[in-house]
Every structure is written in C-alpha cells, then in structure tokens.
Design a protein around this motif. Structure first.
Motif, PDB file in Angstrom:
ATOM      1  N   THR A 314       1.009  -1.134   0.085  1.00 52.00           N
ATOM      2  CA  THR A 314      -0.082  -0.082   0.004  1.00 52.00           C
ATOM      3  C   THR A 314       0.944   1.343  -0.018  1.00 52.00           C
ATOM      4  OG1 THR A 314      -0.217  -0.223   2.348  1.00 52.00           O
ATOM      5  CG2 THR A 314      -1.973  -0.920   1.035  1.00 52.00           C
ATOM      6  N   TRP A 315       2.139   1.066   0.707  1.00 50.90           N
ATOM      7  CA  TRP A 315       2.968   2.424   0.534  1.00 50.90           C
ATOM      8  C   TRP A 315       3.331   2.651  -0.901  1.00 50.90           C
ATOM      9  CZ3 TRP A 315       7.416   4.279  -1.092  1.00 50.90           C
ATOM     10  CH2 TRP A 315       7.857   5.680  -0.267  1.00 50.90           C
ATOM     11  N   PHE A 316       3.860   1.588  -1.445  1.00 55.44           N
ATOM     12  CA  PHE A 316       4.054   1.819  -2.986  1.00 55.44           C
ATOM     13  C   PHE A 316       2.980   2.238  -3.735  1.00 55.44           C
ATOM     14  CE2 PHE A 316       7.906  -1.213  -2.301  1.00 55.44           C
ATOM     15  CZ  PHE A 316       8.907  -0.406  -2.472  1.00 55.44           C
ATOM     16  N   LYS A 317       1.857   1.740  -3.342  1.00 56.50           N
ATOM     17  CA  LYS A 317       0.528   2.192  -4.378  1.00 56.50           C
ATOM     18  C   LYS A 317       0.282   3.643  -4.203  1.00 56.50           C
ATOM     19  CE  LYS A 317      -3.101  -0.050  -3.326  1.00 56.50           C
ATOM     20  NZ  LYS A 317      -3.922  -1.269  -3.313  1.00 56.50           N
ATOM     21  N   ASP A 318       0.521   3.972  -2.778  1.00 57.47           N
ATOM     22  CA  ASP A 318      -0.156   5.371  -2.467  1.00 57.47           C
ATOM     23  C   ASP A 318       1.037   6.460  -2.875  1.00 57.47           C
ATOM     24  OD1 ASP A 318      -2.495   4.401  -1.489  1.00 57.47           O
ATOM     25  OD2 ASP A 318      -1.967   4.522   0.521  1.00 57.47           O
ATOM     26  N   TYR A 319       2.348   6.185  -2.690  1.00 57.42           N
ATOM     27  CA  TYR A 319       3.429   7.064  -2.821  1.00 57.42           C
ATOM     28  C   TYR A 319       3.823   6.976  -3.926  1.00 57.42           C
ATOM     29  CZ  TYR A 319       1.917   7.898   1.882  1.00 57.42           C
ATOM     30  OH  TYR A 319       1.045   8.013   3.016  1.00 57.42           O
ATOM     31  N   ILE A 320       3.945   5.879  -4.843  1.00 55.71           N
ATOM     32  CA  ILE A 320       4.523   5.776  -6.027  1.00 55.71           C
ATOM     33  C   ILE A 320       3.750   5.352  -7.328  1.00 55.71           C
ATOM     34  CG2 ILE A 320       6.318   4.540  -7.500  1.00 55.71           C
ATOM     35  CD1 ILE A 320       8.074   4.192  -5.092  1.00 55.71           C
ATOM     36  N   PHE A 321       2.818   4.335  -7.184  1.00 52.63           N
ATOM     37  CA  PHE A 321       2.126   4.133  -8.265  1.00 52.63           C
ATOM     38  C   PHE A 321       0.794   5.158  -8.547  1.00 52.63           C
ATOM     39  CE2 PHE A 321      -1.841   1.984 -10.104  1.00 52.63           C
ATOM     40  CZ  PHE A 321      -1.040   1.092 -11.041  1.00 52.63           C
ATOM     41  N   LEU A 355       3.663   0.764 -12.838  1.00 55.99           N
ATOM     42  CA  LEU A 355       3.850  -0.666 -12.299  1.00 55.99           C
ATOM     43  C   LEU A 355       5.533  -0.903 -12.182  1.00 55.99           C
ATOM     44  CD1 LEU A 355       1.617  -2.514 -10.854  1.00 55.99           C
ATOM     45  CD2 LEU A 355       1.946  -3.822 -12.815  1.00 55.99           C
ATOM     46  N   PHE A 356       6.108  -0.616 -13.324  1.00 53.31           N
ATOM     47  CA  PHE A 356       7.509  -1.122 -13.632  1.00 53.31           C
ATOM     48  C   PHE A 356       8.146  -0.334 -12.537  1.00 53.31           C
ATOM     49  CE2 PHE A 356      11.601  -0.112 -15.534  1.00 53.31           C
ATOM     50  CZ  PHE A 356      11.779  -1.421 -15.983  1.00 53.31           C
ATOM     51  N   CYS A 357       8.035   1.036 -12.381  1.00 51.02           N
ATOM     52  CA  CYS A 357       8.800   1.651 -11.524  1.00 51.02           C
ATOM     53  C   CYS A 357       8.680   1.265 -10.070  1.00 51.02           C
ATOM     54  CB  CYS A 357       8.206   3.312 -11.582  1.00 51.02           C
ATOM     55  SG  CYS A 357       8.635   3.842 -13.022  1.00 51.02           S
ATOM     56  N   VAL A 358       7.403   0.768  -9.716  1.00 48.37           N
ATOM     57  CA  VAL A 358       6.996   0.192  -8.444  1.00 48.37           C
ATOM     58  C   VAL A 358       7.842  -0.759  -7.935  1.00 48.37           C
ATOM     59  CG1 VAL A 358       5.207  -1.084  -7.167  1.00 48.37           C
ATOM     60  CG2 VAL A 358       4.765   1.163  -8.152  1.00 48.37           C
ATOM     61  N   TRP A 359       8.098  -1.998  -9.239  1.00 50.72           N
ATOM     62  CA  TRP A 359       8.472  -3.215  -8.862  1.00 50.72           C
ATOM     63  C   TRP A 359      10.148  -3.166  -8.916  1.00 50.72           C
ATOM     64  CZ3 TRP A 359       6.464  -7.013  -6.378  1.00 50.72           C
ATOM     65  CH2 TRP A 359       5.316  -6.904  -6.418  1.00 50.72           C
ATOM     66  N   ILE A 360      10.616  -2.058  -9.757  1.00 50.44           N
ATOM     67  CA  ILE A 360      11.968  -2.003  -9.614  1.00 50.44           C
ATOM     68  C   ILE A 360      12.287  -1.355  -8.048  1.00 50.44           C
ATOM     69  CG2 ILE A 360      13.821  -0.187 -10.130  1.00 50.44           C
ATOM     70  CD1 ILE A 360      13.617  -2.204 -12.358  1.00 50.44           C
ATOM     71  N   CYS A 361      11.542  -0.381  -7.636  1.00 51.32           N
ATOM     72  CA  CYS A 361      11.879  -0.036  -6.368  1.00 51.32           C
ATOM     73  C   CYS A 361      11.527  -1.302  -5.138  1.00 51.32           C
ATOM     74  CB  CYS A 361      11.126   0.989  -5.955  1.00 51.32           C
ATOM     75  SG  CYS A 361      11.284   2.591  -6.948  1.00 51.32           S
TER      76      CYS A 361
END
Lengths: 533, 76
Positions: A314-321, A355-361
């Motif tokens: 949820t952190w990645f979703k809210d602050y990156i995705f 999504l690509f950025c999220v998964w690299i992170c």
C-alpha cells in the motif's frame, strides 16, 4: 545469554518485554508514553548502538519539515480567504510550488541516506564491472556501511509522514515526542509493519491502560508467532542453507523442494514475527495494521501482493503508483491510448509504466542485488500478463461454460499462484542472479526422484521426524487460516470455551514450542529475514 | 448512478455492483483496474480525481464512488 538482538531472543522475551509491560502497567497514563519511548530507544541502542543518531536525525527532520509545510499551507489559506476569485488559482500554484520544494528536500534527505548506506557498494561494484568490460582503467573502492536496524522501514514511515502532511491528510505534528514514538515504537522498528502516522501516532501518545482481554489475546498471538518461527521456519533452515549454498551438488527435485521450503520458511518467519509485533502492540492496547492476509489463498499474483507484506504494497501504491499513473504526462497518455486501444488496454500502458517503477523499487527495497531486481521484474511481468490476459480468460471460461467461482477452479488458481510465488522466491533466496538461473534450469534439466527412492532426501538437513513436525505445525496454521478466511475469529472462539478447553489449547501451543521448537544443539535459527532488508 | 454501474461492469464483470461493498478490500478491483476506472470516470463525468481521493473508502462500493463523483462535480 540475555542479549537483545531479535524479537525471538531470550533477552527480549524473558527480560526486555516483561519489564516494559510491567512498568507500563503500573505507571500512570502520563508516564506510560515515556516507558514506550525509553524502551524503544533502549531496544534500538541494544541492537544498533550509536547508529541511533540516524533515527534521531530522521525524527528531527520530519518534525521540522512538517512544521515548515504547515506554515506554508497556513500562509496560503490566509491569502486565499481575502484574494479575489481570479487570483486564487495563481496563489494556489505559487504555494504548491513552495510545498513541492520542501517535500522534495525532505524526501531527498531520507531516501538519500538510505541509498548511500544500502546501495553504494552495489552501485560501486557494478560501475567497476562496467569499467572493466569497457577497458577503462578506473576502479572505485567498494565502501561498506553498517546499517542501523530497520532503516528501510522507518525511512518509508518518515516519507509517508511528509507526503501526508503535504496532501493535508494529516496535520503537521508539533509534538516531537509523539513523532519520536511514531517513528521508533520498538515492536515494529525491526520488520514493520510500515505504519502511517494516522495508524499509530495518536494511540501511542494516548498510551491506553493494559486490559485483560488485550493482554490475553496479545500473548496468544505472540505464542502463535513463536510456533511459526521456531517450529517451522527454524526447522527448515538447515535444508535451505545446505541446498542453496551448494546447489551444483543437488538435483532438480531437491532444488524444487528447497524452493518450496524456503517460501514456507519466509512466510512462517515474517508472518510469525508480525504475530509477535502485532501481539505485543495489542498487549499495550495499540492496534497496528495487519501485514498478511493468508496470501497463499490468492488466485493471482496481483492478489497475492495485496495479501503479502500489505503495508509495503500500500505504501508503494499510495506514494509511487498512483502519483505516477495520475501524473499529467501519464494521464495524457492514458486518454490518447484509450481512444485507440479501448478502455481495457488503453490505461494499461500508463499503468504498466507506473507498475514497472513500483516493482524496480520493490526489488531494490528488498536488497541491493540483481537477483532482487529480477525478483521485482518477475512479479511485474506476471501482474501485467495477468491483466492483459484477463479478458481472454473470461472469454474462454464463458465459452467452455466454466464457473470461475467454482471451488475446484479457484483451487487451481491458488495452486498456480503458489507455484509462481515459489519460483520467484527461488531467485530471491539464491546467492546471486546467476545461481538463481542455474538452479531454476536444473529443476527441468536435472530432475530425478533418486533421492526419494534411496531416502537420501532426509539426510540434507531435515529427517522424517522433522518433516512430520513441520507438517503438523503447517496443518494447524492451515486450519486457522481457513477459519479466518471464513471470518471466524479463532482467539475469540477459544475464549468462549470453558476453562479446561481454554487452558488445554494454551498449554498445547506452549508445549508445541518447547518440545518441537528447533533450538539448541544441531539447529541454526534463521536470522530475522526481513530485518536484513 | 446507472451509467456508473455500466462503467464498472465494462471494467470488471461478474460482480453485483448494487450489493458489493468491498470492491477494494475484497480484492475485486486491482490498481490497474482503478486506473481504467479513474480515466473513464474523469471523461464521463468531467471531473478530476486527485490522488489523495484514491483510497479504499471511496472505491469500495458503487454508492461510495457515486458520492465521490457528486462531491467532485460540486467542487469543480
């Protein structure tokens, strides 16, 4: 003997936690928050010593940045109250620009520290390799830093606080002690869950009285977590260590078994630790967000990541995705693509970029290594493919008159997801990407059941007795998971039984840990896996 | 509201949107579906959904979504 180095150490379970709980119980409300803060500082100091300075710096900096953002917002609001309507947009834009500068400053400080401490050796190593390949006679010295405990977790908490103040989801906190409690609360500092300010800060400041029900439920959850870790995760450790460190000497079947065992170990270790963390919080009357929701009942990889390490997802979703996919350039792309590709595939392009950025992170967050980046991209690929193929699967199942809600169809989906997860974890655990690829290849090219026929599989770290114990413990976890999936609260149900049944259940759990826990001579307890990230 | 249900059914069929109240918490809509949904809603209802409003509470049911849409329409 009484060292405090993890939530499973004797020093923590028999000394640190009981003393903290005891002091918290006997002191008045105003002093309880100080018990929590001093315990948290002591816990951090016991593990990371002087590196506590990093945490203190983080607390001071988010406090300052929050107040700074708040003063800009107040200035903007004051101007807007009296400004004519036509000037409002320009005023808002001007103040937004200022706020964005402050947010960028705060994020660069926090992520910068994490990048330098955690990733410099990885980048230096790769630059040296690249220069070597290009015959450039420059070599960087590879530095090594000691990381303060939980830096990957509390950094994300700090960044979420800055963003939430900027988005006006929360008010900036001028109380330094409350912020320090939010950042350092000892049960969660090592492995999360990654809490938002609105999740825990106020509760920690309130420091509620210890209640009997909370104490009992919290203690039961701690015991259940210990069972998962000590009976299952630690017992499987020898096999996993043996096979993963010496994989060329094992055939494909043993490697596949080890990959499955590692997936089980990771789940039992991390979810077991979360049981201890959330259980400890419950004893103090602090409700923390859940990090697991029976992930192996997921029907797709996408669903799996909504049930596994939930607070990170949820952190990645809210602050990156969402910020990325809802940014102006990607929104523009979505609207163009929708006209040409329709409403399903159109938004998928900008979604895929975000999504690509999220998964690299996500991959890099777990560790500085190519196998972690591969792990991230592996999950990115399956989530994207799942989304692209979804309309096709719906069409096929419709044509074949298959009910997608059918029990067997759902079971097949769960098994498929679990197999894909195990493959991902094989790369995650392997000693480097090359080792992971070789191990994966061996599953197909060197598959043999010889070790089953000659029973030598029971000599690689776990024997038949170990297998039986692990299976019994896993069956208990499975039954409880099925009940929870049907919204049955197991601890509440047990508490409704008569005293004999209740205490029989508690003692059975304690006995299971004491008798069948993998500790002492001949066992290597697994290091807290997620604390290393 | 009818148009909203139609949009939701286009994005993810097989769900009874008149009764479902856990579209996000029950894992019916994933983040990619939400991007499709937001793009469609913004165009259809002439609104801009800010990132801060993309939270489970607003997306868990058709009714909550409708409340969000009407609020954003009033604000714009």
């Amino acid at each position: 003997m009484f060292a405090i180095n993890s939530y499973f150490s004797l020093g923590y379970l028999l000394l640190f936690l009981p003393v903290s709980v005891g002091l918290y119980a006997i002191l008045p409300q105003k002093l309880r928050r100080w018990v929590l803060l001093s315990s948290s500082c002591l816990f951090f100091w016991a593990i990371s010593g002087k590196l506590i300075a990093y945490l203190v710096f983080s607390v001071f900096s988010i406090h300052h940045i929050g107040v700074w953002l708040s003063s800009i917002q107040q200035g903007c609001d004051r101007l807007l109250e009296t400004a004519p309507k036509e000037e409002r947009k320009a005023i808002k834009a001007q103040y937004l620009k200022q706020q964005r500068g402050v947010v960028a400053f705060g994020v660069i400080i926090h992520i910068g520290i994490l990048l330098v401490l955690k990733y410099t050796p990885f980048f230096a190593e790769n630059i040296n390799t690249l220069f070597g390949a290009l015959h450039i006679p420059v070599t960087f010295e590879i530095p090594s830093f000691v990381l303060p405990i939980g830096i990957s977790f509390y950094t994300l908490q700090a960044v979420s606080y800055i963003f939430d103040v900027y988005r006006r989801k929360i008010q900036a906190d001028r109380n330094l002690i409350r912020l320090a409690l939010y950042m350092s609360f000892f049960p969660q500092i090592m492995e999360g869950p990654i809490c938002r300010y609105s999740d825990t800060a106020e509760q920690l400041w309130e420091a509620p009285r210890i209640r009997y029900e909370n104490f009992m439920f919290g203690s039961q959850r701690i015991l259940f977590g210990m069972m998962k870790k000590m009976v299952v995760a630690d017992r499987l450790n020898l096999l996993i260590k043996t096979v993963f460190s010496d994989y060329p000497n094992y055939d494909g079947f043993v490697i596949a078994v080890s990959a499955v065992c590692y997936t089980i170990q990771l789940y039992m270790d991390f979810s077991g630790t979360m049981d201890i963390v959330i259980g400890t919080g419950q004893i103090f009357g602090i409700k923390m967000p859940e990090n697991f929701e029976r992930p192996f009942f997921s029907k797709s990889i996408s669903e799996f990541w909504k049930r596994w390490h939930i607070t990170l997802g949820t952190w990645f979703k809210d602050y990156i995705f969402y910020p990325l996919s809802m940014s102006k350039p990607l929104k523009k792309l979505t609207s163009h693509a929708r006209k040409r590709l329709g409403n399903h595939f159109g938004p998928l392009i900008s979604g895929a970029i975000a999504l690509f950025c999220v998964w690299i992170c996500n991959g890099l967050w777990h560790g500085a290594g190519w196998n972690y980046i591969f792990f991230g991209l592996y999950h990115f690929t399956w989530i994207l493919l799942g989304n692209i193929a979804d309309p096709l699967f719906i069409w096929i199942t419709k044509k074949l008159h298959i009910n997608r809600n059918n029990f067997f169809y759902r079971c097949m989906q769960m098994i498929r997801t679990s197999i894909l997860v195990c493959i991902g974890e094989l790369f995650f655990r392997a000693n480097g990407l090359r080792a992971g690829l070789t191990m994966f290849q061996k599953i197909f090219t060197d598959f043999s059941l010889q070790t089953v026929y000659d029973r030598s599989i029971f000599t690689f770290g776990i024997d038949r007795y170990d297998c039986l114990i692990v299976l019994v413990a896993l069956s208990i976890v499975f039954i409880i998971s099925v009940l929870q999936e049907h919204h049955i609260q197991v601890r509440k149900q047990i508490s409704k039984q008569n005293m004999v049944v209740r205490f029989a259940a508690y003692y059975a759990l304690i006995l299971l840990i004491v008798v069948f826990g993998a500790y002492g001579k001949g066992y290597i307890p697994v290091d807290p896996i997620y604390a290393g990230f | 509201m009818e148009r909203l249900i139609e949009i939701l059914e286009e994005i993810q069929p097989e769900i009874d949107y008149t009764t479902c109240t856990d579209l996000i918490d029950g894992h019916y809509l994933d983040s990619l579906s939400i991007i499709s949904l937001v793009a469609e809603l913004e165009e259809e209802f002439d609104i801009t959904i800010p990132t801060v409003d993309i939270v489970p509470d607003n997306f868990n049911s058709a009714e909550n979504l409708w409340t969000l849409i009407t609020r954003l329409q009033e604000e714009s």
